[in-house]
Motif scaffolding. Structure first.
Motif, PDB file in Angstrom:
ATOM      1  N   THR A  52      96.125  36.329  57.098  1.00  0.00           N
ATOM      2  CA  THR A  52      94.900  36.906  57.639  1.00  0.00           C
ATOM      3  C   THR A  52      93.949  35.818  58.109  1.00  0.00           C
ATOM      4  O   THR A  52      93.340  35.923  59.182  1.00  0.00           O
ATOM      5  N   ALA A  53      93.842  34.762  57.323  1.00  0.00           N
ATOM      6  CA  ALA A  53      92.970  33.649  57.708  1.00  0.00           C
ATOM      7  C   ALA A  53      93.465  32.978  58.984  1.00  0.00           C
ATOM      8  O   ALA A  53      92.665  32.588  59.846  1.00  0.00           O
ATOM      9  N   ALA A  54      94.780  32.857  59.133  1.00  0.00           N
ATOM     10  CA  ALA A  54      95.349  32.238  60.332  1.00  0.00           C
ATOM     11  C   ALA A  54      95.079  33.087  61.565  1.00  0.00           C
ATOM     12  O   ALA A  54      94.745  32.565  62.639  1.00  0.00           O
ATOM     13  N   VAL A  59      91.967  33.873  66.601  1.00  0.00           N
ATOM     14  CA  VAL A  59      91.091  34.728  67.400  1.00  0.00           C
ATOM     15  C   VAL A  59      89.772  34.019  67.681  1.00  0.00           C
ATOM     16  O   VAL A  59      89.271  34.025  68.816  1.00  0.00           O
ATOM     17  N   ALA A  60      89.201  33.393  66.665  1.00  0.00           N
ATOM     18  CA  ALA A  60      87.911  32.720  66.828  1.00  0.00           C
ATOM     19  C   ALA A  60      88.033  31.533  67.776  1.00  0.00           C
ATOM     20  O   ALA A  60      87.156  31.307  68.622  1.00  0.00           O
ATOM     21  N   GLU A  61      89.118  30.769  67.661  1.00  0.00           N
ATOM     22  CA  GLU A  61      89.297  29.607  68.528  1.00  0.00           C
ATOM     23  C   GLU A  61      89.473  30.022  69.986  1.00  0.00           C
ATOM     24  O   GLU A  61      88.904  29.398  70.892  1.00  0.00           O
ATOM     25  N   GLU A  90      88.035  46.917  79.032  1.00  0.00           N
ATOM     26  CA  GLU A  90      88.483  45.985  77.997  1.00  0.00           C
ATOM     27  C   GLU A  90      88.799  44.630  78.601  1.00  0.00           C
ATOM     28  O   GLU A  90      89.473  44.523  79.620  1.00  0.00           O
ATOM     29  N   THR A  91      88.318  43.597  77.962  1.00  0.00           N
ATOM     30  CA  THR A  91      88.593  42.225  78.375  1.00  0.00           C
ATOM     31  C   THR A  91      89.317  41.504  77.256  1.00  0.00           C
ATOM     32  O   THR A  91      89.487  42.044  76.146  1.00  0.00           O
ATOM     33  N   GLY A  92      89.723  40.280  77.529  1.00  0.00           N
ATOM     34  CA  GLY A  92      90.390  39.502  76.507  1.00  0.00           C
ATOM     35  C   GLY A  92      89.543  39.321  75.265  1.00  0.00           C
ATOM     36  O   GLY A  92      90.023  39.476  74.139  1.00  0.00           O
ATOM     37  N   ARG A  93      88.280  39.028  75.444  1.00  0.00           N
ATOM     38  CA  ARG A  93      87.420  38.791  74.285  1.00  0.00           C
ATOM     39  C   ARG A  93      87.058  40.087  73.556  1.00  0.00           C
ATOM     40  O   ARG A  93      86.813  40.057  72.344  1.00  0.00           O
ATOM     41  N   VAL A  94      87.032  41.188  74.274  1.00  0.00           N
ATOM     42  CA  VAL A  94      86.834  42.471  73.585  1.00  0.00           C
ATOM     43  C   VAL A  94      88.010  42.729  72.651  1.00  0.00           C
ATOM     44  O   VAL A  94      87.829  43.129  71.490  1.00  0.00           O
ATOM     45  N   LEU A  95      89.222  42.485  73.128  1.00  0.00           N
ATOM     46  CA  LEU A  95      90.400  42.645  72.270  1.00  0.00           C
ATOM     47  C   LEU A  95      90.338  41.703  71.080  1.00  0.00           C
ATOM     48  O   LEU A  95      90.580  42.113  69.935  1.00  0.00           O
ATOM     49  N   LEU A  96      90.013  40.440  71.321  1.00  0.00           N
ATOM     50  CA  LEU A  96      89.936  39.478  70.220  1.00  0.00           C
ATOM     51  C   LEU A  96      88.885  39.893  69.206  1.00  0.00           C
ATOM     52  O   LEU A  96      89.077  39.716  67.995  1.00  0.00           O
ATOM     53  N   GLY A  97      87.788  40.480  69.675  1.00  0.00           N
ATOM     54  CA  GLY A  97      86.759  40.961  68.762  1.00  0.00           C
ATOM     55  C   GLY A  97      87.273  42.072  67.868  1.00  0.00           C
ATOM     56  O   GLY A  97      86.952  42.122  66.671  1.00  0.00           O
TER      57      GLY A  97
END
Length: 224
Positions: A52-54, A59-61, A90-97
């Motif tokens: 989970t941490a990985a 995602v954050a990076e 939806e954008t890439g960062r929306v998905l990552l969020g």
């Protein structure tokens, strides 16, 4: 230093769950929950906490990088063999969020432990080597990518290179391997040797690299 798993992990590992039938699992959050599932266990073990941490770190990076939304979308979609299409607003960062929030909810329930860390995994030497292998590895994209998704090899190389320089060399390398597997892109002998060397320096497990063996003549008994 060894990793917590010998298999793929983080965002590249999650991408494997977005197969042709992933929608039957539910939405993105349900796929993340399935990926991080502890089954019937009331608590999570250390490996699950590190997974989970990985994922949250990847995602954050990537979200905090200078990559454009389009490049993030292309890298993730190609990692899923285009089984995850971005639609509407939806954008890439929306998905990552969405993925990041699912990770944080999981951590609130099951806790977390810090990941293994080695300065060598983010050194300039690794950055240079991963950038070089991305630039020189033959990438034979299936014709349908160019026909339907306008994804040229140069665009993929540029997105991966930007990921190395602005997000994480390790993440970019794992995404490169995932894109090979997801799209059946052959790995030639010279690339296979370099992939093995980088995987060793990044302490990535044997099971991760072995997932590419069927794509490389280097591992074909007839090549001996």
């Amino acid at each position: 230093m060894e990793r917590f798993t010998s298999f793929d992990f983080g965002l590249s590992g999650l991408a494997a769950l977005f197969h042709e039938d992933w929608i039957l699992t539910g939405g993105v959050e349900e796929v993340v929950d399935s990926y991080l599932s502890v089954g019937e266990a009331p608590v999570a073990d250390e490996a699950q906490q590190k997974e989970t941490a990985a994922l949250e770190r990847d995602v954050a990076e990537l979200a905090g990088s200078s990559l454009s939304e389009g490049r993030i979308e292309m890298l993730f979609s190609m990692s899923t063999a285009w089984n995850y299409p971005f639609q509407g607003d939806e954008t890439g960062r929306v998905l990552l969020g969405r993925i990041g929030r699912a990770c944080r909810r999981w951590k609130a329930i099951y806790g977390w432990v810090p990941l293994e860390a080695d300065a060598a995994w983010s050194s300039q030497a690794i950055v240079n080597e991963v950038c070089d292998v991305i630039a020189k590895t033959p990438l034979q994209l299936p014709e349908e990518f160019r026909r339907y998704f306008r994804s040229e090899v140069s665009e993929l190389r540029d997105a991966l290179d930007a990921c190395v320089r602005s997000a994480s060399a390790e993440l970019a390398f794992r995404l490169l391997l995932r894109i090979h597997v997801a799209n059946f892109i052959p790995v030639d002998r010279s690339a296979w040797a370099r992939y093995r060397g980088i995987a060793c320096r990044l302490a990535l497990g044997e099971d991760l690299l072995s997932s590419l063996e069927f794509l490389s003549p280097e591992t074909d008994p007839r090549s001996n």
